[in-house]
Design a protein around this motif. Structure first.
Motif, PDB file in Angstrom:
ATOM      1  N   TRP A   1       0.814  -1.219   0.000  1.00  0.00           N
ATOM      2  CA  TRP A   1       0.000   0.000   0.000  1.00  0.00           C
ATOM      3  C   TRP A   1       0.847   1.269   0.000  1.00  0.00           C
ATOM      4  O   TRP A   1       0.569   2.225  -0.726  1.00  0.00           O
ATOM      5  N   MET A   2       1.911   1.302   0.790  1.00  0.00           N
ATOM      6  CA  MET A   2       2.724   2.512   0.889  1.00  0.00           C
ATOM      7  C   MET A   2       3.550   2.778  -0.370  1.00  0.00           C
ATOM      8  O   MET A   2       4.191   3.823  -0.479  1.00  0.00           O
ATOM      9  N   ASN A   3       3.521   1.863  -1.326  1.00  0.00           N
ATOM     10  CA  ASN A   3       4.224   2.085  -2.597  1.00  0.00           C
ATOM     11  C   ASN A   3       3.289   2.618  -3.674  1.00  0.00           C
ATOM     12  O   ASN A   3       3.694   2.753  -4.827  1.00  0.00           O
ATOM     13  N   TYR A   4       2.058   2.942  -3.302  1.00  0.00           N
ATOM     14  CA  TYR A   4       1.077   3.429  -4.270  1.00  0.00           C
ATOM     15  C   TYR A   4       0.809   4.920  -4.083  1.00  0.00           C
ATOM     16  O   TYR A   4       0.781   5.435  -2.970  1.00  0.00           O
ATOM     17  N   LEU A   5       0.574   5.585  -5.180  1.00  0.00           N
ATOM     18  CA  LEU A   5      -0.089   6.887  -5.172  1.00  0.00           C
ATOM     19  C   LEU A   5      -0.865   7.006  -6.475  1.00  0.00           C
ATOM     20  O   LEU A   5      -0.712   6.197  -7.384  1.00  0.00           O
ATOM     21  N   TYR A   6      -1.724   8.016  -6.558  1.00  0.00           N
ATOM     22  CA  TYR A   6      -2.533   8.226  -7.757  1.00  0.00           C
ATOM     23  C   TYR A   6      -1.845   9.283  -8.617  1.00  0.00           C
ATOM     24  O   TYR A   6      -1.539  10.381  -8.141  1.00  0.00           O
ATOM     25  N   ALA A   7      -1.591   8.932  -9.874  1.00  0.00           N
ATOM     26  CA  ALA A   7      -0.869   9.820 -10.781  1.00  0.00           C
ATOM     27  C   ALA A   7      -1.597   9.917 -12.106  1.00  0.00           C
ATOM     28  O   ALA A   7      -2.482   9.121 -12.420  1.00  0.00           O
ATOM     29  N   CYS A   8      -1.185  10.912 -12.885  1.00  0.00           N
ATOM     30  CA  CYS A   8      -1.725  11.068 -14.237  1.00  0.00           C
ATOM     31  C   CYS A   8      -0.791  10.389 -15.241  1.00  0.00           C
ATOM     32  O   CYS A   8       0.388  10.145 -14.952  1.00  0.00           O
ATOM     33  N   GLY A   9      -1.308  10.109 -16.432  1.00  0.00           N
ATOM     34  CA  GLY A   9      -0.500   9.495 -17.478  1.00  0.00           C
ATOM     35  C   GLY A   9       0.733  10.295 -17.859  1.00  0.00           C
ATOM     36  O   GLY A   9       1.816   9.718 -18.018  1.00  0.00           O
ATOM     37  N   PRO A  10       0.625  11.633 -18.015  1.00  0.00           N
ATOM     38  CA  PRO A  10       1.809  12.410 -18.388  1.00  0.00           C
ATOM     39  C   PRO A  10       2.927  12.365 -17.358  1.00  0.00           C
ATOM     40  O   PRO A  10       4.081  12.632 -17.698  1.00  0.00           O
ATOM     41  N   CYS A  11       2.636  12.049 -16.104  1.00  0.00           N
ATOM     42  CA  CYS A  11       3.691  11.857 -15.101  1.00  0.00           C
ATOM     43  C   CYS A  11       4.122  10.388 -15.044  1.00  0.00           C
ATOM     44  O   CYS A  11       5.311  10.074 -15.035  1.00  0.00           O
ATOM     45  N   ASN A  12       3.159   9.487 -15.007  1.00  0.00           N
ATOM     46  CA  ASN A  12       3.447   8.072 -14.818  1.00  0.00           C
ATOM     47  C   ASN A  12       4.139   7.469 -16.035  1.00  0.00           C
ATOM     48  O   ASN A  12       5.049   6.642 -15.899  1.00  0.00           O
ATOM     49  N   GLY A  13       3.725   7.880 -17.236  1.00  0.00           N
ATOM     50  CA  GLY A  13       4.290   7.296 -18.453  1.00  0.00           C
ATOM     51  C   GLY A  13       5.783   7.552 -18.587  1.00  0.00           C
ATOM     52  O   GLY A  13       6.575   6.597 -18.697  1.00  0.00           O
ATOM     53  N   PRO A  14       6.225   8.815 -18.590  1.00  0.00           N
ATOM     54  CA  PRO A  14       7.662   9.078 -18.711  1.00  0.00           C
ATOM     55  C   PRO A  14       8.485   8.500 -17.550  1.00  0.00           C
ATOM     56  O   PRO A  14       9.630   8.106 -17.738  1.00  0.00           O
ATOM     57  N   LYS A  15       7.907   8.466 -16.338  1.00  0.00           N
ATOM     58  CA  LYS A  15       8.641   7.895 -15.206  1.00  0.00           C
ATOM     59  C   LYS A  15       8.867   6.409 -15.439  1.00  0.00           C
ATOM     60  O   LYS A  15       9.970   5.903 -15.284  1.00  0.00           O
ATOM     61  N   SER A  16       7.798   5.681 -15.791  1.00  0.00           N
ATOM     62  CA  SER A  16       7.876   4.259 -16.133  1.00  0.00           C
ATOM     63  C   SER A  16       8.725   3.510 -15.099  1.00  0.00           C
ATOM     64  O   SER A  16       8.445   3.570 -13.908  1.00  0.00           O
ATOM     65  N   ASN A  17       9.784   2.812 -15.555  1.00  0.00           N
ATOM     66  CA  ASN A  17      10.636   2.082 -14.611  1.00  0.00           C
ATOM     67  C   ASN A  17      11.957   2.794 -14.357  1.00  0.00           C
ATOM     68  O   ASN A  17      12.924   2.194 -13.906  1.00  0.00           O
TER      69      ASN A  17
END
Length: 269
Positions: free
Chosen positions: A96-112
């Protein structure tokens, strides 16, 4: 970015996450755990799944404004983001503590993409796994990326309210704090995406207008419940970092100094 409130999951949801994580942890080797973690998460993270409907509802309640991204605070958050990427840290895929809610423009470029300060040396180490590279565990170490569930990003960087509306690292050159702030700003494109500074500037004007309205209506003798609604409107708007910085920097900006002197209670909002 500001530190997120940490709300607990409902107990049935937390118990199911623990069970899913146990499935992954019990697999015999790291590469198998990585493959299974990605597949299992994808199979569960769908609308209608009771566990992840509950996860998303709780993450939504932690967001600023109307479900705004925990990273940029601007776009609608609609993706469950693993702060430590699941392709690198299968042991955290259902934590649970490894989750947050993000948008695609942030989550996509971050990726792995991810980096750590290596455990033995403290050296900045990029642990992103390139395409075709062996699937091996990343170097152990402390994360470089600021984690809004644990860190207070405003302790590492400030917002330029008088010109660019860019995030500026606040620590000295050569410090761990400076490296963490710079890495986070660059990885998430918090200054690079042109729309974000523009929206922060708009949020500044919006917050200021609402504060002016509050002061005017209080002076006109509006009842406490009405003023309370105005206060709540300020507390729950998007780009909460802008409001926090307005309070933090109000002594340096004459217009803000005047407004907060007229409504000193707003410094506590």
């Amino acid at each position: 970015m500001i530190r997120l409130p940490n709300f607990p999951l409902p107990e049935p949801t937390q118990s199911r996450l623990v069970g899913y994580q146990h499935e992954i942890d019990s697999l015999p080797d790291y590469a198998t755990r990585v493959e299974r973690a990605k597949a299992r998460f994808s199979s569960l993270n769908k609308k209608g799944d009771p566990t992840f409907d509950s996860v998303k509802a709780t993450l939504s309640s932690m967001c600023a404004g109307v479900q705004r991204c925990a990273y940029c605070e601007d776009s609608l958050a609609d993706e469950v983001e693993h702060i430590r990427p699941k392709s690198l840290y299968p042991d955290l895929v259902f934590v649970w503590m490894n989750y947050l809610y993000a948008c695609g423009p942030c989550n996509g470029p971050k990726s792995n993409r991810f980096a750590v300060f290596a455990q033995d040396t403290g050296v900045f180490t990029d642990v992103e796994r390139r395409r075709g590279a062996p699937v091996l565990p990343p170097v152990a170490g402390q994360p470089v990326l600021l984690d809004p569930r644990v860190d207070d990003p405003t302790a590492f960087m400030s917002l330029d309210l008088q010109d660019t509306f860019w995030f500026i690292p606040s620590a000295k050159l050569g410090t761990v704090e400076k490296r963490r702030a710079t890495y986070t700003i660059d990885l998430l494109g918090l200054n690079r995406r042109e729309a974000l500074p523009r929206e922060r500037r708009a949020a500044y004007r919006d917050y200021r207008a609402h504060l002016v309205q509050y002061i005017h209506e209080r002076q006109q003798g509006q009842p406490p419940d009405h003023l309370s609604r105005l206060e709540q409107g300020i507390r729950t708007r998007q780009h909460p970092t802008v409001w926090r910085e307005m309070k933090r920097q109000h002594q340096l900006i004459p217009d803000l100094k005047r407004l907060f002197e007229a409504a000193p209670e707003a410094l506590g909002w």
